[in-house]
Design an enzyme around this catalytic site. Structure first.
Site, PDB file in Angstrom:
ATOM      1  CB  SER A 164       5.364  -2.078  11.998  1.00 20.16           C
ATOM      2  OG  SER A 164       4.946  -0.754  12.230  1.00 20.16           O
ATOM      3  CG  ASN A 198      -1.682   1.243   1.443  1.00 21.18           C
ATOM      4  OD1 ASN A 198      -1.788   2.066   0.522  1.00 21.18           O
ATOM      5  ND2 ASN A 198      -2.238   1.429   2.637  1.00 21.18           N
ATOM      6  N   GLY A 244       2.562   1.955  10.733  1.00 25.34           N
ATOM      7  CA  GLY A 244       3.530   3.034  10.547  1.00 25.34           C
ATOM      8  C   GLY A 244       4.285   3.418  11.803  1.00 25.34           C
ATOM      9  CG  HIS A 254      -5.711   1.870   5.386  1.00 24.10           C
ATOM     10  ND1 HIS A 254      -5.238   2.747   6.335  1.00 24.10           N
ATOM     11  CD2 HIS A 254      -4.695   1.014   5.140  1.00 24.10           C
ATOM     12  CE1 HIS A 254      -3.983   2.435   6.624  1.00 24.10           C
ATOM     13  NE2 HIS A 254      -3.630   1.387   5.918  1.00 24.10           N
ATOM     14  CE  LYS A 289       0.340   3.395   4.825  1.00 28.29           C
ATOM     15  NZ  LYS A 289       0.243   3.534   6.251  1.00 28.29           N
ATOM     16  CD  GLU A 319      -2.740   5.374   6.941  1.00 29.76           C
ATOM     17  OE1 GLU A 319      -2.812   5.445   5.704  1.00 29.76           O
ATOM     18  OE2 GLU A 319      -1.772   4.858   7.534  1.00 29.76           O
ATOM     19  CD  GLU A 378      -3.453  -2.768   7.493  1.00 30.49           C
ATOM     20  OE1 GLU A 378      -2.371  -3.024   6.965  1.00 30.49           O
ATOM     21  OE2 GLU A 378      -4.046  -1.687   7.317  1.00 30.49           O
TER      22      GLU A 378
HETATM   23  C1  PEP Z   1      -0.706   0.017   6.068  1.00 28.62           C
HETATM   24  O1  PEP Z   1      -0.688   1.162   5.665  1.00 28.62           O
HETATM   25  O2  PEP Z   1      -1.666  -0.706   5.779  1.00 28.62           O
HETATM   26  C2  PEP Z   1       0.429  -0.479   6.849  1.00 28.62           C
HETATM   27  C3  PEP Z   1       0.347  -1.675   7.346  1.00 28.62           C
HETATM   28  O3  PEP Z   1       1.490   0.369   6.996  1.00 28.62           O
HETATM   29  P1  PEP Z   1       2.932  -0.013   7.633  1.00 28.62           P
HETATM   30  O4  PEP Z   1       3.388  -1.288   6.989  1.00 28.62           O
HETATM   31  O5  PEP Z   1       3.802   1.155   7.288  1.00 28.62           O
HETATM   32  O6  PEP Z   1       2.722  -0.173   9.103  1.00 28.62           O
END
Ligand code: PEP
Length: 248
Positions: free
Chosen positions: A211, A9, A171, A93, A11, A95, A165
């Site tokens: 992460s 992803n 992040g 997501h 973003k 976010e 997630e």
């Molecule tokens: C994400 O944006 O879905 C995500 C898992 O980000 P990261 O791997 O940076 O934690």
């Protein structure tokens, strides 16, 4: 047998030129029995679509509006995504839930609309740090999943992908442990089994996201209920992302 899926992803990162540079590197990867998916920004989708035309690497979008066309300024429709050869779309997501106020109900419409246009939704679910501290993880995830899936017919369900997630892990560099992630993935599969039957639940892929990196990917992939990863930060670093794919 569920085919593992590694999804990047990107973003709101990478102008087309930068995206093209990373895609060229990714296209050197040798295909295995693991799906590889990239979800670039909308502005990079046309270029990615062209580049990946003859590649095994699949293309997905980060979002979609649940209508075909009309007065929805700034939005993108499922048929627009299909025109760009998107096979997947990320729905819900965290976010978008937290920064843009997307509700479980709105996400339900997206999931259902994506499937009816033959786009596979990757439904993101996960608890906040507060939910976790208050012991509300399962409650929160149950609600996210069952609202999002409530419109679907049994035969459509097996095509969806669920990404667990935890918000506190996205992040932050602090991933869930494989044990904790597996515990939630198992909970999700059990809930799906109770609601839709074992056959459907066994076909649905569950990813972990938050992460993920080269060091922890192997632990997650050893978990029986985790079928891949949704990766943000590390997917922007082609060498690391390729190494993650090759580790599986
Ligand atoms: C994400 O944006 O879905 C995500 C898992 O980000 P990261 O791997 O940076 O934690």
């Amino acid at each position: 047998m569920r085919k593992p899926l590694i999804a990047g992803n990107w973003k709101m990162n990478l102008i087309p030129e930068e995206a093209g540079f990373i895609l060229d590197k990714l296209m050197t990867v040798k295909e295995k029995e693991v799906e590889l998916l990239i979800c670039p920004s909308f502005i990079a989708l046309p270029l990615a679509s062209e580049k990946l035309k003859n590649s095994f690497i699949k293309l997905g979008a980060q979002n979609m509006y649940p209508e075909i066309k009309g007065a929805f300024t700034g939005e993108i429709s499922p048929n627009m995504l299909k025109a760009l050869r998107c096979e997947y779309v990320i729905c819900g997501h965290s976010e978008r839930r937290t920064l843009l106020g997307e509700s479980n109900d709105f996400i339900r419409r997206k999931v259902s609309c994506a499937l009816s246009h033959n786009i596979i939704p990757i439904l993101c679910v996960g608890e906040s740090q507060k939910d976790r501290t208050e012991g509300m993880t399962e409650e929160c995830i149950r609600k996210q999943i069952f609202t999002a899936l409530s419109d679907l017919k049994r035969k459509e369900l097996s095509r969806i992908v669920v990404a667990y997630e935890p918000i506190w892990a996205i992040g932050t560099g602090i991933s869930a442990t494989a044990t904790d992630a597996e515990k939630v993935a198992k909970f999700i599969r059990n809930e799906l089994t109770c609601a839709f039957g074992k056959q459907v639940a066994e076909e649905i892929r569950i990813l972990y996201g938050g992460s993920v990196n080269i060091t922890n990917i192997t632990d997650f992939m050893h978990c029986p209920n985790i079928d891949g990863a949704l990766i943000g930060g590390a997917s922007l670093k082609p060498t690391e992302f390729i190494e993650i794919y090759n580790k599986i």
